[in-house]
Design a protein around this motif. Structure first.
Motif, PDB file in Angstrom:
ATOM      1  N   ASP A 100       0.822  -1.214   0.000  1.00 42.42           N
ATOM      2  CA  ASP A 100       0.000   0.000   0.000  1.00 42.42           C
ATOM      3  C   ASP A 100       0.851   1.256   0.000  1.00 42.42           C
ATOM      4  OD1 ASP A 100      -2.397  -1.380   0.017  1.00 42.42           O
ATOM      5  OD2 ASP A 100      -2.478  -1.469   2.200  1.00 42.42           O
ATOM      6  N   THR A 101       2.120   1.129   0.331  1.00 47.06           N
ATOM      7  CA  THR A 101       3.003   2.288   0.425  1.00 47.06           C
ATOM      8  C   THR A 101       3.536   2.739  -0.931  1.00 47.06           C
ATOM      9  OG1 THR A 101       4.871   0.826   0.833  1.00 47.06           O
ATOM     10  CG2 THR A 101       3.707   1.691   2.762  1.00 47.06           C
ATOM     11  N   LEU A 102       3.139   2.056  -2.014  1.00 46.89           N
ATOM     12  CA  LEU A 102       3.601   2.414  -3.350  1.00 46.89           C
ATOM     13  C   LEU A 102       2.527   3.186  -4.105  1.00 46.89           C
ATOM     14  CD1 LEU A 102       5.377  -0.910  -4.344  1.00 46.89           C
ATOM     15  CD2 LEU A 102       6.390   1.170  -3.416  1.00 46.89           C
ATOM     16  N   ASP A 103       2.948   4.128  -4.932  1.00 44.65           N
ATOM     17  CA  ASP A 103       2.040   4.957  -5.722  1.00 44.65           C
ATOM     18  C   ASP A 103       1.819   4.284  -7.083  1.00 44.65           C
ATOM     19  OD1 ASP A 103       0.615   6.887  -7.028  1.00 44.65           O
ATOM     20  OD2 ASP A 103       2.127   8.458  -6.831  1.00 44.65           O
ATOM     21  N   THR A 104       0.816   3.420  -7.172  1.00 44.07           N
ATOM     22  CA  THR A 104       0.565   2.658  -8.395  1.00 44.07           C
ATOM     23  C   THR A 104      -0.014   3.509  -9.525  1.00 44.07           C
ATOM     24  OG1 THR A 104      -1.610   1.958  -7.581  1.00 44.07           O
ATOM     25  CG2 THR A 104       0.258   0.492  -7.147  1.00 44.07           C
ATOM     26  N   GLU A 105      -0.343   4.755  -9.240  1.00 40.74           N
ATOM     27  CA  GLU A 105      -0.862   5.662 -10.276  1.00 40.74           C
ATOM     28  C   GLU A 105       0.262   6.218 -11.151  1.00 40.74           C
ATOM     29  OE1 GLU A 105      -4.134   6.331 -10.842  1.00 40.74           O
ATOM     30  OE2 GLU A 105      -4.578   4.852  -9.296  1.00 40.74           O
ATOM     31  N   HIS A 106       1.497   6.103 -10.714  1.00 40.77           N
ATOM     32  CA  HIS A 106       2.611   6.728 -11.425  1.00 40.77           C
ATOM     33  C   HIS A 106       3.735   5.735 -11.723  1.00 40.77           C
ATOM     34  CE1 HIS A 106       0.540  10.146  -9.496  1.00 40.77           C
ATOM     35  NE2 HIS A 106       0.762  10.702 -10.685  1.00 40.77           N
ATOM     36  N   ILE A 107       3.407   4.568 -12.215  1.00 40.48           N
ATOM     37  CA  ILE A 107       4.408   3.566 -12.556  1.00 40.48           C
ATOM     38  C   ILE A 107       5.038   3.929 -13.905  1.00 40.48           C
ATOM     39  CG2 ILE A 107       4.804   1.142 -13.130  1.00 40.48           C
ATOM     40  CD1 ILE A 107       2.545   0.417 -11.221  1.00 40.48           C
ATOM     41  N   ASP A 108       6.360   3.862 -13.967  1.00 45.70           N
ATOM     42  CA  ASP A 108       7.100   4.137 -15.195  1.00 45.70           C
ATOM     43  C   ASP A 108       7.693   2.817 -15.689  1.00 45.70           C
ATOM     44  OD1 ASP A 108       8.385   5.663 -17.216  1.00 45.70           O
ATOM     45  OD2 ASP A 108      10.242   5.604 -16.052  1.00 45.70           O
ATOM     46  N   ALA A 109       7.469   2.482 -16.959  1.00 45.13           N
ATOM     47  CA  ALA A 109       7.965   1.230 -17.537  1.00 45.13           C
ATOM     48  C   ALA A 109       8.951   1.529 -18.661  1.00 45.13           C
ATOM     49  CB  ALA A 109       6.805   0.396 -18.061  1.00 45.13           C
ATOM     50  N   GLY A 114      16.070  -6.560 -23.593  1.00 47.53           N
ATOM     51  CA  GLY A 114      15.402  -7.735 -23.054  1.00 47.53           C
ATOM     52  C   GLY A 114      15.052  -7.659 -21.584  1.00 47.53           C
ATOM     53  N   VAL A 115      15.175  -6.468 -20.978  1.00 46.08           N
ATOM     54  CA  VAL A 115      14.843  -6.295 -19.563  1.00 46.08           C
ATOM     55  C   VAL A 115      13.744  -5.248 -19.439  1.00 46.08           C
ATOM     56  CG1 VAL A 115      15.702  -5.639 -17.272  1.00 46.08           C
ATOM     57  CG2 VAL A 115      17.183  -6.903 -18.843  1.00 46.08           C
ATOM     58  N   LEU A 116      12.621  -5.658 -18.842  1.00 43.59           N
ATOM     59  CA  LEU A 116      11.518  -4.743 -18.545  1.00 43.59           C
ATOM     60  C   LEU A 116      11.750  -4.204 -17.138  1.00 43.59           C
ATOM     61  CD1 LEU A 116       8.678  -3.507 -19.109  1.00 43.59           C
ATOM     62  CD2 LEU A 116       7.738  -5.584 -18.064  1.00 43.59           C
ATOM     63  N   THR A 117      11.887  -2.883 -17.024  1.00 41.83           N
ATOM     64  CA  THR A 117      12.136  -2.259 -15.726  1.00 41.83           C
ATOM     65  C   THR A 117      10.958  -1.371 -15.363  1.00 41.83           C
ATOM     66  OG1 THR A 117      14.508  -2.263 -16.167  1.00 41.83           O
ATOM     67  CG2 THR A 117      13.739  -0.845 -14.384  1.00 41.83           C
ATOM     68  N   LEU A 118      10.356  -1.655 -14.224  1.00 40.06           N
ATOM     69  CA  LEU A 118       9.261  -0.847 -13.703  1.00 40.06           C
ATOM     70  C   LEU A 118       9.776  -0.051 -12.515  1.00 40.06           C
ATOM     71  CD1 LEU A 118       6.394  -3.496 -13.711  1.00 40.06           C
ATOM     72  CD2 LEU A 118       7.015  -1.895 -15.508  1.00 40.06           C
ATOM     73  N   ARG A 119       9.490   1.246 -12.505  1.00 41.75           N
ATOM     74  CA  ARG A 119       9.864   2.117 -11.395  1.00 41.75           C
ATOM     75  C   ARG A 119       8.578   2.644 -10.774  1.00 41.75           C
ATOM     76  NH1 ARG A 119      15.136   3.022 -11.190  1.00 41.75           N
ATOM     77  NH2 ARG A 119      16.371   2.485 -13.016  1.00 41.75           N
ATOM     78  N   ILE A 120       8.390   2.321  -9.492  1.00 38.52           N
ATOM     79  CA  ILE A 120       7.161   2.691  -8.794  1.00 38.52           C
ATOM     80  C   ILE A 120       7.536   3.626  -7.655  1.00 38.52           C
ATOM     81  CG2 ILE A 120       5.094   1.813  -7.657  1.00 38.52           C
ATOM     82  CD1 ILE A 120       5.966  -0.992  -8.844  1.00 38.52           C
ATOM     83  N   PRO A 121       7.023   4.865  -7.667  1.00 41.01           N
ATOM     84  CA  PRO A 121       7.373   5.803  -6.596  1.00 41.01           C
ATOM     85  C   PRO A 121       6.799   5.359  -5.246  1.00 41.01           C
ATOM     86  CG  PRO A 121       6.201   6.911  -8.393  1.00 41.01           C
ATOM     87  CD  PRO A 121       6.153   5.450  -8.660  1.00 41.01           C
ATOM     88  N   ILE A 122       7.548   5.668  -4.199  1.00 38.86           N
ATOM     89  CA  ILE A 122       7.049   5.455  -2.839  1.00 38.86           C
ATOM     90  C   ILE A 122       6.026   6.559  -2.576  1.00 38.86           C
ATOM     91  CG2 ILE A 122       7.688   5.322  -0.392  1.00 38.86           C
ATOM     92  CD1 ILE A 122       8.999   3.119  -2.051  1.00 38.86           C
ATOM     93  N   ALA A 123       4.860   6.194  -2.055  1.00 36.06           N
ATOM     94  CA  ALA A 123       3.800   7.174  -1.788  1.00 36.06           C
ATOM     95  C   ALA A 123       4.264   8.169  -0.730  1.00 36.06           C
ATOM     96  CB  ALA A 123       2.534   6.460  -1.329  1.00 36.06           C
ATOM     97  N   GLU A 124       3.827   9.415  -0.870  1.00 36.95           N
ATOM     98  CA  GLU A 124       4.213  10.467   0.079  1.00 36.95           C
ATOM     99  C   GLU A 124       3.861  10.089   1.508  1.00 36.95           C
ATOM    100  OE1 GLU A 124       5.983  13.312  -0.265  1.00 36.95           O
ATOM    101  OE2 GLU A 124       6.339  12.683  -2.320  1.00 36.95           O
ATOM    102  N   ARG A 125       2.717   9.459   1.693  1.00 39.51           N
ATOM    103  CA  ARG A 125       2.274   9.108   3.045  1.00 39.51           C
ATOM    104  C   ARG A 125       3.172   8.056   3.693  1.00 39.51           C
ATOM    105  NH1 ARG A 125      -0.979   6.276  -0.381  1.00 39.51           N
ATOM    106  NH2 ARG A 125      -1.297   4.077   0.068  1.00 39.51           N
ATOM    107  N   ALA A 126       3.968   7.353   2.897  1.00 37.37           N
ATOM    108  CA  ALA A 126       4.833   6.306   3.425  1.00 37.37           C
ATOM    109  C   ALA A 126       6.248   6.791   3.715  1.00 37.37           C
ATOM    110  CB  ALA A 126       4.889   5.145   2.446  1.00 37.37           C
ATOM    111  N   LYS A 127       6.571   7.998   3.274  1.00 38.61           N
ATOM    112  CA  LYS A 127       7.919   8.529   3.482  1.00 38.61           C
ATOM    113  C   LYS A 127       8.061   9.034   4.915  1.00 38.61           C
ATOM    114  CE  LYS A 127       8.509   9.916  -1.308  1.00 38.61           C
ATOM    115  NZ  LYS A 127       8.657  11.050  -2.224  1.00 38.61           N
TER     116      LYS A 127
END
Length: 144
Positions: A100-109, A114-127
């Motif tokens: 729940d601490t990840l911001d799934t609205e702003h995932i960058d792919a 041959g490597v799929l890299t997903l970057r998911i920001p940590i939600a502000e409320r979890a910092k």
């Protein structure tokens, strides 16, 4: 021409699939991944060699991340005779439950080499954050 040196390799592979055993000789997952935190982002990297970018589908529903990829056979000429085929083909899928601490609205792919890299920001409320302490005046409640 390629020669197989182990005549029982195929038998071992079939036995492993049927018995679903996991020993030291087990075959790696069709979509191996690494996951780690890097600063204010959570990074997940999937190995998808031989998969076209257009054949990758990424979905998030609630906190469930689903990655599907299809590795298609190479186009063959009429005069080609397959000698050995060990690379898995077909549709592969991997699901990862995100916190729940990840911001799934702003995932960058990103897909490179041959490597799929997903970057998911940590939600502000979890910092981590500092909490300010209020003034020094004492409050008194009177009940009557």
């Amino acid at each position: 021409m390629l020669m197989r040196t182990d005549p029982f390799r195929e038998l071992d592979r079939i036995a492993q699939q049927v018995l679903n055993t996991s020993g030291t000789w087990s075959r790696p997952s069709a979509m191996p991944m690494d996951a780690y935190r890097e600063g204010d982002q959570y990074v997940i990297a999937f190995d998808l060699p031989g998969v076209a970018k257009e054949a990758i589908d990424i979905d998030v529903e609630r906190n469930m991340l689903t990655v599907k990829a299809e590795r298609r056979p190479l186009p063959k000429a009429d005069d080609v005779q397959m000698e050995l085929s060990e690379r898995p083909l077909g549709v592969f899928s991997r699901q990862v439950m995100l916190a729940d601490t990840l911001d799934t609205e702003h995932i960058d792919a990103d897909y490179d080499a041959g490597v799929l890299t997903l970057r998911i920001p940590i939600a502000e409320r979890a910092k981590p954050r500092k909490i300010a302490i209020g003034g020094g005046s004492a409050r008194k409640e009177i009940s009557g």
